[in-house]
Design a protein around this motif. Structure first.
Motif, mmCIF file in Angstrom:
data_model
loop_
_atom_site.group_PDB
_atom_site.id
_atom_site.type_symbol
_atom_site.label_atom_id
_atom_site.label_comp_id
_atom_site.label_asym_id
_atom_site.label_seq_id
_atom_site.Cartn_x
_atom_site.Cartn_y
_atom_site.Cartn_z
ATOM 1 N N GLN A 5 38.441 63.803 44.859
ATOM 2 C CA GLN A 5 37.212 64.251 44.189
ATOM 3 C C GLN A 5 36.215 64.807 45.204
ATOM 4 O O GLN A 5 35.561 65.826 44.956
ATOM 5 C CB GLN A 5 36.564 63.078 43.445
ATOM 6 N N HIS A 8 37.204 68.304 46.340
ATOM 7 C CA HIS A 8 36.916 69.295 45.285
ATOM 8 C C HIS A 8 35.427 69.647 45.286
ATOM 9 O O HIS A 8 35.055 70.816 45.121
ATOM 10 C CB HIS A 8 37.326 68.752 43.915
ATOM 11 N N SER A 9 34.573 68.629 45.452
ATOM 12 C CA SER A 9 33.127 68.875 45.438
ATOM 13 C C SER A 9 32.692 69.668 46.669
ATOM 14 O O SER A 9 31.810 70.530 46.576
ATOM 15 C CB SER A 9 32.358 67.552 45.354
ATOM 16 N N ILE A 11 34.572 71.816 48.382
ATOM 17 C CA ILE A 11 35.059 73.187 48.202
ATOM 18 C C ILE A 11 34.151 73.950 47.245
ATOM 19 O O ILE A 11 33.767 75.098 47.508
ATOM 20 C CB ILE A 11 36.508 73.172 47.678
ATOM 21 N N ARG A 12 33.774 73.317 46.138
ATOM 22 C CA ARG A 12 32.910 73.965 45.155
ATOM 23 C C ARG A 12 31.533 74.272 45.750
ATOM 24 O O ARG A 12 30.991 75.368 45.561
ATOM 25 C CB ARG A 12 32.757 73.073 43.918
ATOM 26 N N ALA A 13 30.972 73.319 46.490
ATOM 27 C CA ALA A 13 29.657 73.519 47.097
ATOM 28 C C ALA A 13 29.696 74.648 48.131
ATOM 29 O O ALA A 13 28.748 75.430 48.251
ATOM 30 C CB ALA A 13 29.170 72.232 47.742
ATOM 31 N N GLN A 15 31.777 77.202 48.057
ATOM 32 C CA GLN A 15 31.931 78.447 47.298
ATOM 33 C C GLN A 15 30.605 78.897 46.698
ATOM 34 O O GLN A 15 30.238 80.078 46.793
ATOM 35 C CB GLN A 15 32.974 78.260 46.199
ATOM 36 N N VAL A 16 29.880 77.969 46.088
ATOM 37 C CA VAL A 16 28.588 78.298 45.484
ATOM 38 C C VAL A 16 27.608 78.789 46.540
ATOM 39 O O VAL A 16 26.844 79.722 46.329
ATOM 40 C CB VAL A 16 28.017 77.075 44.733
ATOM 41 N N LYS A 18 28.439 80.239 49.255
ATOM 42 C CA LYS A 18 29.037 81.394 49.938
ATOM 43 C C LYS A 18 29.065 81.160 51.453
ATOM 44 O O LYS A 18 28.654 82.003 52.249
ATOM 45 C CB LYS A 18 28.276 82.678 49.602
ATOM 46 N N TYR A 47 44.941 76.448 50.945
ATOM 47 C CA TYR A 47 43.755 75.874 51.582
ATOM 48 C C TYR A 47 43.968 75.742 53.087
ATOM 49 O O TYR A 47 43.993 74.622 53.630
ATOM 50 C CB TYR A 47 43.432 74.504 50.978
ATOM 51 N N GLU A 88 26.759 70.953 43.567
ATOM 52 C CA GLU A 88 27.145 72.328 43.892
ATOM 53 C C GLU A 88 26.192 72.973 44.892
ATOM 54 O O GLU A 88 26.580 73.861 45.644
ATOM 55 C CB GLU A 88 27.208 73.178 42.617
ATOM 56 N N THR A 89 24.953 72.520 44.922
ATOM 57 C CA THR A 89 23.949 73.135 45.800
ATOM 58 C C THR A 89 23.704 72.346 47.086
ATOM 59 O O THR A 89 22.890 72.761 47.903
ATOM 60 C CB THR A 89 22.610 73.274 45.046
#
Length: 225
Positions: A5, A8-9, A11-13, A15-16, A18, A47, A88-89
């Motif tokens: 988990q 995943h968080s 990677i998402r953060a 990506q958001v 950039k 990855y 995400e931020t």
């Protein structure tokens, strides 16, 4: 599964935000098949920015983190416990804040426990004899808003605002490679616990400033040990 988990968080953060990023997962001789599980969830072909270090024995929290620091190439370094989930931020907010503060030592964030309650160890003061006495005697709990008695967890400060702070938690410690190169990473004489206090203190002694920012993350706490 906590670590899955967490990744995943992250990677998402990234990506958001950039961001250009890399992750080092250091396995301290665990016996639960963590590395094998993660390689299935995050195959290298998809990855390549996730790297694994598998230790044959438990070398301790400090040494395990330092193994990754020795390989990290980024301008900023985030020490992160595996039982955390970033918003995400989170990363973009930390990077933006860091870019605005040239003398950055390290940044800590607003950690929430699994019930969504603010974790008071998100920011702390130097545990001097007086500060430690106030905590152990219960004065910190009785007078949390007092600048005299509530210093251990800096509970007199507004947790919704950014501010300078002395001691940060090793569960989330966002620092610069410049600061780490100057004062060193974790002291490996600390096998586990206390090393975050020591690093925070050495950053301050080296002339850097530590900060707390009200960016939320989830910290299950205790699941990473």
């Amino acid at each position: 599964y906590y670590l899955e988990q967490c990744l995943h968080s992250v990677i998402r953060a990234a990506q958001v935000g950039k961001l250009s990023w890399e992750v080092f997962v250091v396995d301290n001789a665990s016996q639960d098949g963590s590395i094998e599980h993660l390689k299935q969830c995050f195959p290298t072909a998809s990855y390549p920015m996730i790297h694994y270090i598998a230790n044959a024995r438990n070398v301790g929290f400090s040494r395990a983190n330092n193994q990754a620091v020795e390989l990290a190439k980024g301008k900023y370094i985030l020490f992160l416990n595996p039982d955390t989930i970033l918003a995400e931020t989170t990363l973009s907010e930390a990077v933006t804040f860091a870019n605005q503060h040239e003398n950055l030592g390290a940044i800590g964030v607003k950690m929430l426990n699994d019930c969504g309650i603010f974790a008071k160890e998100s920011r702390r003061s130097m545990p001097t004899p007086w500060v430690s006495f106030c905590r152990m005697s219960g004065l910190t709990t009785l007078f949390p808003k007092s600048k005299t008695f509530g210093r251990y967890y800096a509970s007199y400060l507004d947790k919704t605002q950014s501010h300078e702070i002395e001691i940060l938690s090793g569960a989330f410690m966002f620092t610069s490679s410049t600061a780490i190169k100057q004062c060193g990473a974790f002291d490996e004489d600390f096998f586990m616990y206390g090393e975050d206090i020591d690093l925070s203190y050495r950053l301050l002694k080296s002339g850097f400033t530590n900060y707390y920012i009200p960016s939320n993350i989830l910290h299950y706490k205790g699941e990473s040990t």
